[in-house]
Design a protein around this motif. Structure first.
Motif, PDB file in Angstrom:
ATOM      1  N   THR A 100      36.319  -1.320   5.646  1.00  0.00           N
ATOM      2  CA  THR A 100      37.631  -1.493   4.952  1.00  0.00           C
ATOM      3  C   THR A 100      37.745  -1.367   3.828  1.00  0.00           C
ATOM      4  O   THR A 100      36.979  -2.808   3.448  1.00  0.00           O
ATOM      5  N   SER A 129      42.888   0.610   2.812  1.00  0.00           N
ATOM      6  CA  SER A 129      41.938   2.055   3.786  1.00  0.00           C
ATOM      7  C   SER A 129      40.620   1.887   3.848  1.00  0.00           C
ATOM      8  O   SER A 129      39.934   1.011   3.694  1.00  0.00           O
ATOM      9  N   ASN A 130      40.579   2.821   5.294  1.00  0.00           N
ATOM     10  CA  ASN A 130      39.753   2.733   6.180  1.00  0.00           C
ATOM     11  C   ASN A 130      38.915   3.507   6.021  1.00  0.00           C
ATOM     12  O   ASN A 130      39.226   5.230   5.435  1.00  0.00           O
ATOM     13  N   TYR A 131      37.828   3.598   6.029  1.00  0.00           N
ATOM     14  CA  TYR A 131      36.480   4.860   5.298  1.00  0.00           C
ATOM     15  C   TYR A 131      35.707   5.436   6.540  1.00  0.00           C
ATOM     16  O   TYR A 131      34.868   3.991   7.386  1.00  0.00           O
ATOM     17  N   THR A 135      38.968   9.500   4.523  1.00  0.00           N
ATOM     18  CA  THR A 135      39.224   7.697   4.134  1.00  0.00           C
ATOM     19  C   THR A 135      41.151   7.646   4.282  1.00  0.00           C
ATOM     20  O   THR A 135      41.936   9.005   4.661  1.00  0.00           O
ATOM     21  N   TRP A 156      45.600  11.005   5.294  1.00  0.00           N
ATOM     22  CA  TRP A 156      44.488  10.605   5.371  1.00  0.00           C
ATOM     23  C   TRP A 156      43.510  12.041   4.033  1.00  0.00           C
ATOM     24  O   TRP A 156      44.467  12.594   3.971  1.00  0.00           O
ATOM     25  N   ASP A 191      40.877   7.162  -2.837  1.00  0.00           N
ATOM     26  CA  ASP A 191      41.238   7.043  -1.834  1.00  0.00           C
ATOM     27  C   ASP A 191      42.664   7.295  -1.787  1.00  0.00           C
ATOM     28  O   ASP A 191      43.189   7.306  -3.106  1.00  0.00           O
TER      29      ASP A 191
END
Length: 172
Positions: A79, A83-85, A101, A110, A129
């Motif tokens: 993270t 944003s989470n990747y 992302t 996303w 992102d």
């Protein structure tokens, strides 16, 4: 008949010729190694995808329309900011991978991009992102040094993120 005396090569000339031969062969070998280092494709890998799945590896969004990635093989990379990747194997072939992302809060959309891994020294794929910063998916063999010197952040061995550039306030 001509009386020609044969030319005699002195010890000094023999030394010069031997030295030139060694330098010539050495140059050819060095150029060969340089050519191989620069132009021969170096294999790359994404070993994070070989790890056993964990709860955090399941993205929160609805990915039914994402047909390019095999989401059951997705792995959480980290993270950064909001944003989470995730990395995931692609449906194209075994050498293609995707970077996904998603916003941390479930209020955004996303994004995903996929590409084929050609050389272990290069960027695999990049994505912008939800906040407009760039993130890149890189193979395990990628050297992070140059990008980190430019301000990129290594979030994971396979993920670098470019922080948002601060707006410089203009003074009147």
């Amino acid at each position: 008949m001509d009386n020609h005396r044969p030319y005699r090569v002195t010890g000094m000339w023999k030394l010069i010729i031997a030295f030139a031969a060694v330098v010539g062969v050495g140059t050819c070998v060095a150029l060969g190694f340089l050519w191989a280092a620069l132009f021969v494709v170096q294999p790359g890998s994404l070993q994070v995808l070989d790890t056993a799945p964990a709860d955090q590896d399941v993205p929160a969004g609805d990915y039914a329309s994402l047909t390019d990635a095999r989401m059951e093989g997705a792995r959480f990379l980290g993270t950064y900011s909001n944003s989470n990747y995730f990395a995931a194997p692609s449906t194209y072939d075994e050498n293609s991978f995707c970077l996904i992302t998603e916003p941390v809060a479930d209020d955004g959309v996303w994004e995903a991009t996929c590409n084929r891994l050609i050389d272990g020294r290069g960027v695999l794929t990049s994505i912008s992102d939800t906040e407009g910063r760039w993130a890149i998916l890189v193979p395990d063999q990628f050297d992070h040094g140059e990008l980190e010197a430019e301000g990129w952040v290594s979030v994971h061995r396979n993920l670098l993120v470019q922080p948002m550039m601060r707006q410089v306030e203009e003074t009147p």
